[in-house]
Design a protein around this motif. Sequence first.
Motif, PDB file in Angstrom:
ATOM      1  N   LYS A  33      10.465  -2.629  -4.023  1.00 30.90           N
ATOM      2  CA  LYS A  33       9.875  -3.900  -4.442  1.00 30.90           C
ATOM      3  C   LYS A  33      10.903  -5.019  -4.413  1.00 30.90           C
ATOM      4  O   LYS A  33      10.588  -6.153  -4.050  1.00 30.90           O
ATOM      5  CB  LYS A  33       9.292  -3.754  -5.836  1.00 30.90           C
ATOM      6  N   ARG A  42      11.863  -9.406  -1.836  1.00 28.03           N
ATOM      7  CA  ARG A  42      10.876  -9.890  -2.797  1.00 28.03           C
ATOM      8  C   ARG A  42      10.352 -11.265  -2.361  1.00 28.03           C
ATOM      9  O   ARG A  42      11.118 -12.155  -2.014  1.00 28.03           O
ATOM     10  CB  ARG A  42      11.503  -9.982  -4.190  1.00 28.03           C
ATOM     11  N   SER A  95       3.921  -8.656   1.697  1.00 24.85           N
ATOM     12  CA  SER A  95       2.659  -8.556   0.967  1.00 24.85           C
ATOM     13  C   SER A  95       2.601  -7.246   0.201  1.00 24.85           C
ATOM     14  O   SER A  95       3.438  -6.351   0.376  1.00 24.85           O
ATOM     15  CB  SER A  95       1.485  -8.651   1.953  1.00 24.85           C
ATOM     16  N   LYS A  96       1.582  -7.124  -0.652  1.00 26.51           N
ATOM     17  CA  LYS A  96       1.409  -5.902  -1.429  1.00 26.51           C
ATOM     18  C   LYS A  96       1.092  -4.710  -0.515  1.00 26.51           C
ATOM     19  O   LYS A  96       1.483  -3.580  -0.805  1.00 26.51           O
ATOM     20  CB  LYS A  96       0.283  -6.099  -2.441  1.00 26.51           C
ATOM     21  N   GLU A  97       0.368  -4.990   0.581  1.00 24.26           N
ATOM     22  CA  GLU A  97       0.042  -3.897   1.503  1.00 24.26           C
ATOM     23  C   GLU A  97       1.296  -3.326   2.149  1.00 24.26           C
ATOM     24  O   GLU A  97       1.433  -2.097   2.301  1.00 24.26           O
ATOM     25  CB  GLU A  97      -0.924  -4.391   2.596  1.00 24.26           C
ATOM     26  N   LYS A 104       3.094  -1.261  -0.411  1.00 22.26           N
ATOM     27  CA  LYS A 104       2.371  -0.001  -0.618  1.00 22.26           C
ATOM     28  C   LYS A 104       2.632   0.976   0.528  1.00 22.26           C
ATOM     29  O   LYS A 104       2.788   2.188   0.299  1.00 22.26           O
ATOM     30  CB  LYS A 104       0.874  -0.304  -0.738  1.00 22.26           C
TER      31      LYS A 104
END
Length: 362
Positions: A204, A208, A212-214, A217
């Motif tokens: 993370k 930073r 994106s969150k994808e 993930k």
Amino acid sequence: MAAPGKSEDTVACSGVHVLRFPGASLLLLLCVLMLQAGLSVALTEGLYCGTLVCYDVLGVSRDASKGDIARAYRQLARKYHPDRHRDTPGPDGETRETAHNKFLLVATAYETLKDEDTRKDYDYMLDHPEEYYRHYYHYYSRRLAPKVDVRIVILVSVCIISVIQFYSWWSRYNEAINYLVTVPKYRIQATEIAKKQGLFNRAKDKGRGKRSKEEIKEEEQEIIKDIIKNKIDIKGGYQKPQIYDILLFQIVLFPYYVFGYLSWYVWWIYTFSIKGEEYGEAEKLYLIRKNMKMSQSQFDSLEEHQKNTYLEQQLWLKEKFEAYKQEQEEELKIKMASDPRWKRYRRWMKNEGPGRLTFIDD
């Protein structure tokens, strides 16, 4: 000594001893005719230089060396090369077409005599014109034989098979890893390990605000997959492939494997048959695997507690294993007899199974 009033002639025909008798000139003529007839049989259109002798085409004798044959070929090739002639007859009476035909004949004669094996077959044909079918076989077998060395073909084939084999193993291994990632048990364990090691926080913090969150993930998914790869030892048909397991290395290492097996076999006989020592755990598991007729990969895929159960039951002993096998068969029969699905199947086989005709009323 010749008789008075008669001439004495000498005849030597095809290596036959010299004969001296009256009227031998007639026999000499017959012998020459026979040799010419045999040679005409040997010189067949479509084989080598056709009805012409390849040595005569190049203007060399049968005992000529390779150098003499090569020099004669170069001289005739320059003389009859089509580019040196025109369509109209030149001073030597040769046209482009006739020179081209002679050039091909000279090249055929050179190809026949420059190779030792082909020249040996050709000389044999001249000396044994009666073996008609043998000459055809040797001529076309050499012409139709593959020009590439068979050893190279085998090596390339083995390499291709090895590459396909290794790629297939990697595909199956990746399929197993992708499946284990979806199993909650292993996924939770891998996630806990990643959290303890702070791998998710590093993913993370890395870049930073730029991803994106994808994307984060997906990176966490790869972290979980790497942990499963390192922590889980997959055995059997989906285990991690090793380079020495492919066909190429198996062939190269075959003598080493044979020597290792013979050495192990001699050690086994000496240790347990001659000296009478007791089996260790590894030897007991080996005998259990042999009794169960399982491959090494199949046996390795068993759980450790199952192997320990086999050791406790002493299944390396033949009589113990036979009793265990019979017990398992009896349990299977009882289970199948009490299984409702098996009962339905047996009822169906009895009443409406294959080989029976039934009529259903509408």
